[in-house]
Design a protein around this motif. Structure first.
Motif, PDB file in Angstrom:
ATOM      1  N   ALA A 276     -11.631 -35.240 -12.573  1.00 52.61           N
ATOM      2  CA  ALA A 276     -10.684 -35.010 -13.605  1.00 52.61           C
ATOM      3  C   ALA A 276     -10.402 -33.432 -13.295  1.00 52.61           C
ATOM      4  O   ALA A 276      -9.629 -33.189 -12.251  1.00 52.61           O
ATOM      5  CB  ALA A 276     -11.452 -34.851 -15.002  1.00 52.61           C
ATOM      6  N   THR A 277     -10.749 -32.568 -13.748  1.00 53.53           N
ATOM      7  CA  THR A 277     -10.706 -30.761 -13.493  1.00 53.53           C
ATOM      8  C   THR A 277     -11.791 -30.003 -13.218  1.00 53.53           C
ATOM      9  O   THR A 277     -11.730 -28.961 -13.234  1.00 53.53           O
ATOM     10  CB  THR A 277      -9.912 -30.572 -14.712  1.00 53.53           C
ATOM     11  OG1 THR A 277     -10.524 -30.434 -15.748  1.00 53.53           O
ATOM     12  CG2 THR A 277      -8.437 -31.052 -14.768  1.00 53.53           C
ATOM     13  N   LYS A 278     -13.103 -30.975 -13.045  1.00 54.45           N
ATOM     14  CA  LYS A 278     -14.310 -30.051 -12.635  1.00 54.45           C
ATOM     15  C   LYS A 278     -15.132 -30.534 -11.733  1.00 54.45           C
ATOM     16  O   LYS A 278     -14.989 -31.669 -11.245  1.00 54.45           O
ATOM     17  CB  LYS A 278     -15.083 -30.325 -14.041  1.00 54.45           C
ATOM     18  CG  LYS A 278     -14.548 -29.447 -15.404  1.00 54.45           C
ATOM     19  CD  LYS A 278     -15.686 -29.645 -16.649  1.00 54.45           C
ATOM     20  CE  LYS A 278     -14.938 -28.857 -17.703  1.00 54.45           C
ATOM     21  NZ  LYS A 278     -15.755 -29.109 -18.911  1.00 54.45           N
ATOM     22  N   TYR A 279     -16.103 -29.609 -10.989  1.00 54.39           N
ATOM     23  CA  TYR A 279     -16.955 -30.126 -10.009  1.00 54.39           C
ATOM     24  C   TYR A 279     -18.150 -30.392 -10.661  1.00 54.39           C
ATOM     25  O   TYR A 279     -18.438 -29.734 -11.904  1.00 54.39           O
ATOM     26  CB  TYR A 279     -17.187 -29.098  -9.107  1.00 54.39           C
ATOM     27  CG  TYR A 279     -15.882 -28.705  -8.345  1.00 54.39           C
ATOM     28  CD1 TYR A 279     -15.686 -29.356  -7.148  1.00 54.39           C
ATOM     29  CD2 TYR A 279     -14.986 -27.441  -8.456  1.00 54.39           C
ATOM     30  CE1 TYR A 279     -14.782 -29.118  -6.379  1.00 54.39           C
ATOM     31  CE2 TYR A 279     -14.078 -27.379  -7.791  1.00 54.39           C
ATOM     32  CZ  TYR A 279     -13.856 -27.943  -6.677  1.00 54.39           C
ATOM     33  OH  TYR A 279     -12.803 -27.664  -5.928  1.00 54.39           O
ATOM     34  N   GLY A 297     -31.684 -48.409 -19.323  1.00 56.74           N
ATOM     35  CA  GLY A 297     -32.878 -47.373 -18.767  1.00 56.74           C
ATOM     36  C   GLY A 297     -32.069 -46.215 -17.972  1.00 56.74           C
ATOM     37  O   GLY A 297     -32.513 -45.989 -16.831  1.00 56.74           O
ATOM     38  N   ALA A 298     -30.952 -45.671 -18.417  1.00 56.67           N
ATOM     39  CA  ALA A 298     -30.349 -44.693 -17.572  1.00 56.67           C
ATOM     40  C   ALA A 298     -31.222 -43.395 -17.816  1.00 56.67           C
ATOM     41  O   ALA A 298     -31.907 -43.100 -18.854  1.00 56.67           O
ATOM     42  CB  ALA A 298     -29.073 -44.135 -18.455  1.00 56.67           C
ATOM     43  N   SER A 299     -31.165 -42.724 -16.411  1.00 59.78           N
ATOM     44  CA  SER A 299     -31.972 -41.351 -16.654  1.00 59.78           C
ATOM     45  C   SER A 299     -31.018 -40.326 -15.621  1.00 59.78           C
ATOM     46  O   SER A 299     -30.299 -41.012 -14.892  1.00 59.78           O
ATOM     47  CB  SER A 299     -33.471 -41.550 -15.877  1.00 59.78           C
ATOM     48  OG  SER A 299     -33.415 -42.110 -14.723  1.00 59.78           O
ATOM     49  N   GLY A 300     -31.301 -39.155 -15.732  1.00 62.08           N
ATOM     50  CA  GLY A 300     -30.530 -38.262 -14.849  1.00 62.08           C
ATOM     51  C   GLY A 300     -29.088 -37.983 -15.754  1.00 62.08           C
ATOM     52  O   GLY A 300     -28.867 -38.770 -16.477  1.00 62.08           O
ATOM     53  N   SER A 301     -28.518 -36.936 -15.064  1.00 59.87           N
ATOM     54  CA  SER A 301     -27.113 -36.786 -15.704  1.00 59.87           C
ATOM     55  C   SER A 301     -26.346 -35.876 -14.774  1.00 59.87           C
ATOM     56  O   SER A 301     -26.638 -35.663 -13.848  1.00 59.87           O
ATOM     57  CB  SER A 301     -27.326 -35.772 -17.045  1.00 59.87           C
ATOM     58  OG  SER A 301     -27.863 -34.705 -16.817  1.00 59.87           O
ATOM     59  N   CYS A 302     -24.990 -35.726 -14.959  1.00 55.32           N
ATOM     60  CA  CYS A 302     -24.032 -34.885 -14.187  1.00 55.32           C
ATOM     61  C   CYS A 302     -23.737 -33.702 -15.039  1.00 55.32           C
ATOM     62  O   CYS A 302     -23.638 -33.731 -16.115  1.00 55.32           O
ATOM     63  CB  CYS A 302     -22.944 -35.811 -14.138  1.00 55.32           C
ATOM     64  SG  CYS A 302     -22.933 -37.213 -13.251  1.00 55.32           S
ATOM     65  N   THR A 303     -24.029 -32.567 -14.187  1.00 55.70           N
ATOM     66  CA  THR A 303     -24.000 -31.343 -14.753  1.00 55.70           C
ATOM     67  C   THR A 303     -22.644 -30.912 -14.278  1.00 55.70           C
ATOM     68  O   THR A 303     -22.558 -30.477 -13.039  1.00 55.70           O
ATOM     69  CB  THR A 303     -25.204 -30.622 -14.037  1.00 55.70           C
ATOM     70  OG1 THR A 303     -26.227 -31.030 -14.814  1.00 55.70           O
ATOM     71  CG2 THR A 303     -24.993 -28.961 -14.893  1.00 55.70           C
ATOM     72  N   PRO A 304     -21.599 -30.553 -15.046  1.00 55.81           N
ATOM     73  CA  PRO A 304     -20.380 -29.774 -14.871  1.00 55.81           C
ATOM     74  C   PRO A 304     -20.624 -28.291 -14.145  1.00 55.81           C
ATOM     75  O   PRO A 304     -21.402 -27.524 -14.617  1.00 55.81           O
ATOM     76  CB  PRO A 304     -19.606 -29.729 -15.953  1.00 55.81           C
ATOM     77  CG  PRO A 304     -20.634 -29.767 -17.005  1.00 55.81           C
ATOM     78  CD  PRO A 304     -21.740 -30.558 -16.700  1.00 55.81           C
ATOM     79  N   CYS A 305     -20.011 -27.882 -13.080  1.00 53.15           N
ATOM     80  CA  CYS A 305     -20.164 -26.607 -12.322  1.00 53.15           C
ATOM     81  C   CYS A 305     -18.986 -25.629 -13.096  1.00 53.15           C
ATOM     82  O   CYS A 305     -17.858 -25.896 -12.886  1.00 53.15           O
ATOM     83  CB  CYS A 305     -20.197 -26.709 -10.862  1.00 53.15           C
ATOM     84  SG  CYS A 305     -20.256 -25.072 -10.105  1.00 53.15           S
ATOM     85  N   ASP A 306     -19.365 -24.670 -13.848  1.00 55.39           N
ATOM     86  CA  ASP A 306     -18.515 -23.929 -14.644  1.00 55.39           C
ATOM     87  C   ASP A 306     -18.193 -22.287 -14.001  1.00 55.39           C
ATOM     88  O   ASP A 306     -17.792 -21.431 -14.620  1.00 55.39           O
ATOM     89  CB  ASP A 306     -18.779 -23.820 -15.868  1.00 55.39           C
ATOM     90  CG  ASP A 306     -18.735 -25.140 -16.825  1.00 55.39           C
ATOM     91  OD1 ASP A 306     -17.759 -25.902 -16.207  1.00 55.39           O
ATOM     92  OD2 ASP A 306     -19.522 -25.260 -17.737  1.00 55.39           O
ATOM     93  N   SER A 317     -21.071 -28.455  -3.864  1.00 51.14           N
ATOM     94  CA  SER A 317     -21.730 -29.314  -3.722  1.00 51.14           C
ATOM     95  C   SER A 317     -23.387 -28.775  -4.312  1.00 51.14           C
ATOM     96  O   SER A 317     -24.335 -29.320  -4.513  1.00 51.14           O
ATOM     97  CB  SER A 317     -22.268 -29.804  -2.099  1.00 51.14           C
ATOM     98  OG  SER A 317     -22.460 -28.672  -1.484  1.00 51.14           O
ATOM     99  N   GLU A 318     -23.132 -27.210  -4.313  1.00 47.77           N
ATOM    100  CA  GLU A 318     -24.528 -26.563  -4.850  1.00 47.77           C
ATOM    101  C   GLU A 318     -24.273 -25.764  -5.978  1.00 47.77           C
ATOM    102  O   GLU A 318     -25.096 -25.229  -6.623  1.00 47.77           O
ATOM    103  CB  GLU A 318     -25.262 -25.856  -3.457  1.00 47.77           C
ATOM    104  CG  GLU A 318     -25.792 -26.547  -2.442  1.00 47.77           C
ATOM    105  CD  GLU A 318     -25.853 -25.390  -1.239  1.00 47.77           C
ATOM    106  OE1 GLU A 318     -26.076 -24.331  -1.506  1.00 47.77           O
ATOM    107  OE2 GLU A 318     -26.161 -25.814  -0.044  1.00 47.77           O
ATOM    108  N   CYS A 319     -22.924 -25.888  -6.465  1.00 45.69           N
ATOM    109  CA  CYS A 319     -22.687 -25.198  -7.576  1.00 45.69           C
ATOM    110  C   CYS A 319     -23.145 -23.646  -7.648  1.00 45.69           C
ATOM    111  O   CYS A 319     -23.740 -23.126  -8.318  1.00 45.69           O
ATOM    112  CB  CYS A 319     -23.046 -25.674  -8.758  1.00 45.69           C
ATOM    113  SG  CYS A 319     -22.222 -25.159 -10.275  1.00 45.69           S
ATOM    114  N   ARG A 320     -22.549 -22.878  -6.461  1.00 49.49           N
ATOM    115  CA  ARG A 320     -23.205 -21.648  -6.244  1.00 49.49           C
ATOM    116  C   ARG A 320     -21.861 -20.664  -5.463  1.00 49.49           C
ATOM    117  O   ARG A 320     -21.189 -21.551  -4.930  1.00 49.49           O
ATOM    118  CB  ARG A 320     -24.408 -21.317  -5.421  1.00 49.49           C
ATOM    119  CG  ARG A 320     -24.199 -21.869  -3.963  1.00 49.49           C
ATOM    120  CD  ARG A 320     -25.791 -21.523  -3.236  1.00 49.49           C
ATOM    121  NE  ARG A 320     -25.340 -22.102  -1.782  1.00 49.49           N
ATOM    122  CZ  ARG A 320     -25.027 -21.107  -0.918  1.00 49.49           C
ATOM    123  NH1 ARG A 320     -24.762 -19.937  -1.300  1.00 49.49           N
ATOM    124  NH2 ARG A 320     -24.948 -21.612   0.329  1.00 49.49           N
TER     125      ARG A 320
END
Length: 416
Positions: A276-279, A297-306, A317-320
């Motif tokens: 969409a519009t986010k990393y 049994g879902a585990s883990g998540s996707c973290t948006p980079c703001d 790729s490292e959100c830095r």
């Protein structure tokens, strides 16, 4: 129905009138249905005699016109109840107690209600029983195991079987190819499972359903076998390995795609780098349990980079932030550059030093030395000597003296 009349009689000079009203039972007439369970041998109707049978197709005189009709009841007084097959007559109207003199047989009447025939259903000849006719004079048939009366059969689509027999399918081993998919558009032949079944010897129209899970606990699907009129088994369906289907998992606005996988599988997928519009960063893990057909049994998540980088660029790729020279901080928001005192000053907009005249460098730390005339003496001497040796004959003596004088002057200025 109500029937009435007025009856008058003259007596001397007195006229006596009597009104009579007769009520007739107005209940609708329901013709009897044929007995389809009879096992009697079917025979053709004898058209050479002036007698008619129930279900026979005839022509009846209706309002001075011969119309196609069907015998729906034979009365004890040798009269007949008639249902007309012409579209111009109400199909629910039953003409009662019609005498034989107003009925005549049609030479094309080879079939009658209750008769066992072979009907062609656009694919094959199939045995059925005539249960009626529609308003267009076409036959309605009921096929064994069908449960629905099918009409619009013409005489060209009917046959009289010489001997009514029932097909029998033998108890043979059948190899059923595996299914690539179960009703969806995506196919995966890796999960198709060939199955072998042996249905018992059965009569025509016998249907046997075999669940694939009964053949193997890790299989899914079903096999449907039906004994056809040709004495052969007709097979539909098939088996495939139990799988969890392709699945789109959503996490914090990002979609992670999991491919179809066999039961007993655990998959870990990276979050999409950009959606969409986010990393995004992170991973998601789903499990297709043993013998299961759905993910869990879902585990883990996707973290948006703001992050918004001020003095640098984003490494998604490292959100830095990767800062440019002179910038520091999580968002490269601070300029850490300093300029040498007295030799330059800081321009905060570009995080750079503006150096005074005579100074250079990122921090104006380098002093620039001016070029002295003596620095030209040595190279100029060699130039004069080169010209004298190579072009001495062409040079005017006066021009040579001037050049030597200039060389001396530069040398003295450089030594002073």
């Amino acid at each position: 129905r109500v029937h009435g009349g007025i009856f008058c009689h003259v007596m001397d000079k007195l006229v006596l009138c009597v009104a009579a009203v007769v009520l007739v039972n107005a209940h609708s007439y329901a013709p009897p249905r044929p007995n389809l369970s009879s096992n009697s041998v079917d025979t053709f109707v004898d058209l050479s005699q002036n007698t008619f049978t129930f279900g026979q197709k005839v022509e009846a005189l209706y309002r001075a016109t011969w119309m196609k009709a069907i015998i729906v009841n034979v009365n004890p007084d040798n009269t007949y109840d008639i249902q007309y097959l012409s579209p111009s007559v109400d199909p629910t109207f039953i003409d009662q107690k019609v005498p034989a003199s107003k009925i005549r047989a049609t030479q094309s009447n080879d079939y009658y209600i209750g008769m066992t025939v072979l009907g062609y259903n656009n694919t094959e000849w199939k045995q059925g029983v005539i249960v009626g006719l529609d308003v267009n004079g076409r036959f309605c048939l009921r096929f064994p195991g069908d449960g629905v009366d099918r009409c619009n059969f013409t005489t060209a689509q009917l046959q009289t079987p010489a001997t009514v027999s029932t097909a029998t399918c033998p108890s043979d081993a059948i190899v059923v190819p595996g299914l690539a998919s179960l009703g969806n558009d995506r196919t995966n032949l890796d999960f198709a499972q060939e199955a072998r079944i042996t249905p018992p010897s059965s009569n025509q129209d016998t249907t046997i359903v075999t669940l694939c899970s009964n053949l193997n606990g890790q299989w899914m699907g079903s096999i449907v076998t039906n004994c056809g009129s040709n004495g052969r088994w007709e097979v539909k369906g098939g088996c495939r390995r139990k799988t969890c289907p392709e699945y789109n998992h959503w996490s914090n606005g990002a979609m992670v795609v999991f491919a179809e996988s066999p039961s007993g599988t655990e998959l870990t997928r990276n979050c999409p780098l950009f959606f969409a519009t986010k990393y995004y960063t992170g991973t998601v893990t789903l499990s297709c349990g043993e013998g299961q057909t759905s993910w869990g049994g879902a585990s883990g998540s996707c973290t948006p980079c703001d992050l918004t980088c001020v003095g640098g660029s984003l490494e998604p790729s490292e959100c830095r932030c990767v800062c440019r020279d002179g910038y520091v901080g999580t968002r490269c928001e601070t300029c850490s550059r300093t300029c040498t005192a007295g030799q330059g000053w800081l321009d905060a907009k570009v995080c750079g030093c503006n150096c005074r005249t005579g100074f250079s460098g990122k921090q104006c730390e380098i002093a620039i030395t001016p070029l002295k005339p003596a620095d030209l003496g040595f190279p100029l001497f060699y130039l004069v000597m080169f010209l004298w040796r190579n072009l001495g004959e062409l040079l005017h003596p006066t021009l040579f003296l001037i050049m030597m004088l200039l060389l001396k002057v530069h040398t003295e200025l450089g030594l002073s």
